[in-house]
Design a protein around this motif. Structure first.
Motif, PDB file in Angstrom:
ATOM      1  N   UNK A 401      -2.387  -2.468  -5.595  1.00  0.00           N
ATOM      2  CA  UNK A 401      -3.475  -3.029  -4.786  1.00  0.00           C
ATOM      3  C   UNK A 401      -3.001  -3.630  -3.462  1.00  0.00           C
ATOM      4  N   UNK A 402      -1.849  -4.346  -3.385  1.00  0.00           N
ATOM      5  CA  UNK A 402      -1.440  -4.946  -2.095  1.00  0.00           C
ATOM      6  C   UNK A 402      -1.098  -3.941  -1.013  1.00  0.00           C
ATOM      7  N   UNK A 403      -0.919  -2.658  -1.388  1.00  0.00           N
ATOM      8  CA  UNK A 403      -0.429  -1.671  -0.402  1.00  0.00           C
ATOM      9  C   UNK A 403      -1.494  -0.672   0.029  1.00  0.00           C
ATOM     10  N   UNK A 404      -2.720  -0.814  -0.447  1.00  0.00           N
ATOM     11  CA  UNK A 404      -3.705   0.244  -0.200  1.00  0.00           C
ATOM     12  C   UNK A 404      -4.120   0.343   1.259  1.00  0.00           C
ATOM     13  N   UNK A 405      -3.892  -0.728   2.056  1.00  0.00           N
ATOM     14  CA  UNK A 405      -4.276  -0.666   3.469  1.00  0.00           C
ATOM     15  C   UNK A 405      -3.151  -0.156   4.363  1.00  0.00           C
ATOM     16  N   UNK A 406      -1.998   0.156   3.767  1.00  0.00           N
ATOM     17  CA  UNK A 406      -0.899   0.701   4.562  1.00  0.00           C
ATOM     18  C   UNK A 406      -1.178   2.164   4.890  1.00  0.00           C
TER      19      UNK A 406
END
Length: 461
Positions: A401-406
């Motif tokens: 979840x923390x990386x989905x905007x990368x």
């Protein structure tokens, strides 16, 4: 080119010289305005005491004046016949007029110290001339004299002359090395910062700077080190971005090239040609979509004041987005619930925000199983308009979840390339929302679904 080290040292010496000169001017002005009249009064009191004593004991006049002069006075005595007698040190200049002498002999007091002309670059207290005295009538028996008196400044300061010379010499000898060391301490950190800029220009971002200092240079070093880390992160992101773009382009190009070569070399039948052509068309559309997304990201990255913010109603735009996805929604039998106040306004770029809703809703529609549901809620929250898009899909794992905007992150189900996604949709959403001064965040539970919450400043009433 003169170094900063030498510049600081010369500025320090110059400051000392200028401040010393200004200090002398101020001290001289203070003496002329405040102390000169008091010094005249003291000298006149001493002369009056001499006159009183000699008037009482006229036979001791010569010895008494000799003894008085030895205590640090310069004395000049004259009579009506023009006989002049000096006691103590010599006067540098005898500039008393005959009129002044005759005036004192006639009983008039002479206040030469108080009336001595002021000079900007010299202190009248040290002006060793006969006019810079006080004068009184001196009567010794039947004789009348004019007595002129002043401090013998040379005698007073003779004993201190060696002390002041040594004090000045040692002050200079000690001050210069101290200035050099203190200047070096000040400039050394700036030199290190200069070297750091050279290293950054060479692509070296790991720096050790004097961040432990508690002054402005320490703060500058801390900010400089933070800037270097941000530059390193930005440089790494650019490298990763180029690598990801190369990878994303390479895959469809390889497919296109392979199937095109198969059509040319294998002499396939019409059915195979149609199949190969369909794959080539699919990969071409994927490349075109990737190009459009990259162009949009590039535009957004360079957009600071280019966002055309205007107030508009939110509900019609969300309905329009759902209409564009209507055939997909119907195909997967997805239930959609829209809970948005009809008069709710939002302040933003209408075209860019349409891209936000389109990306989020198309992701939700494409990746949740058939027969599930999507809910869109909007409401005012403090000074923001909050839009929450939730689904009942399979959700996203907590570690992903923390990386989905990368950009190009492919660890979650919403970034599957085999379904035609470019992996840039959520990055575009985040960039657009930030350009509006808002925030976007995601919550998800595996097996229960996901919620994307966007906060955009709304129009104040």
């Amino acid at each position: 080119m003169r170094s900063l080290y030498m510049r600081v040292f010369l500025v320090t010496i110059y400051t000392i010289a200028v401040s010393s000169f200004i200090g002398f001017i101020i001290a001289n002005a203070y003496y002329n305005l405040e102390l000169k009249s008091y010094n005249d009064y003291r000298m006149f009191t001493a002369a009056d005491n001499i006159r009183a004593y000699i008037g009482q004991y006229p036979e001791t006049m010569g010895d008494f004046l000799e003894q008085t002069a030895s205590l640090g006075y310069q004395i000049y005595v004259t009579d009506a016949r023009g006989n002049d007698i000096f006691y103590g040190g010599e006067f540098r200049k005898s500039d008393l007029s005959s009129a002044i002498k005759e005036s004192v002999l006639s009983g008039t007091e002479y206040h030469g110290i108080a009336k001595h002309p002021n000079k900007l670059f010299s202190t009248s207290y040290f002006d060793n001339r006969l006019s810079n005295t006080v004068g009184v009538l001196l009567e010794a028996g039947a004789e009348r004299y004019a007595l002129f008196l002043r401090h013998d400044t040379r005698l007073q300061f003779d004993e201190l002359r060696t002390f002041f010379v040594l004090l000045f010499a040692f002050t200079v000898l000690i001050s210069i090395p101290y200035f050099l060391l203190s200047t070096r301490y000040l400039v050394q950190s700036i030199v290190r910062l200069t070297e750091a800029t050279k290293r950054i220009s060479q692509g070296i971002f790991r720096l050790k700077l004097p961040t432990g200092r508690k002054d402005e240079i320490g703060q500058l070093a801390s900010h400089f080190q933070m800037m270097a880390l941000q530059l390193e992160r930005s440089d790494q992101e650019k490298k990763d971005f180029v690598a990801n773009v190369s990878h994303e382009i390479q895959s469809p190009l390889a497919s296109i090239q392979g199937f095109a070569d198969s059509i040319i070399r294998e002499n396939p039948d019409n059915g195979q040609i149609s199949h190969y052509a369909g794959i080539i068309g699919q990969e071409t559309r994927r490349l075109a979509a990737l190009g459009r997304q990259l162009l949009l990201l590039s535009t957004l990255d360079n957009a600071t004041e280019a966002v055309d913010k205007r107030a508009f109603l939110l509900q019609p735009q969300l309905r329009q987005t759902l209409q564009l996805l209507e055939w997909k929604i119907a195909e997967k039998e997805i239930a959609v619930r829209l809970s948005v106040p009809a008069r709710l306004e939002i302040l933003g770029d209408k075209v860019l925000l349409m891209q936000v809703w389109s990306n989020l809703l198309s992701n939700a529609v494409q990746h949740i199983p058939e027969g599930r549901s999507i809910e869109i809620r909007a409401y005012r929250e403090e000074r923001f308009c909050t839009v929450a898009i939730s689904d009942t899909g399979d959700g996203i794992a907590a570690d992903k979840l923390p990386f989905i905007f990368e950009r190009f992150y492919s660890g979650d189900s919403a970034r599957q390339r085999d379904k035609g996604n470019t992996g840039l949709g959520l990055s575009i959403v985040q960039r657009i929302v930030r350009l509006h001064g808002g925030t976007v965040e995601a919550e998800s539970l595996v097996g229960k679904g996901s919620v994307f919450r966007i906060r955009i400043p709304f129009r104040e009433a």
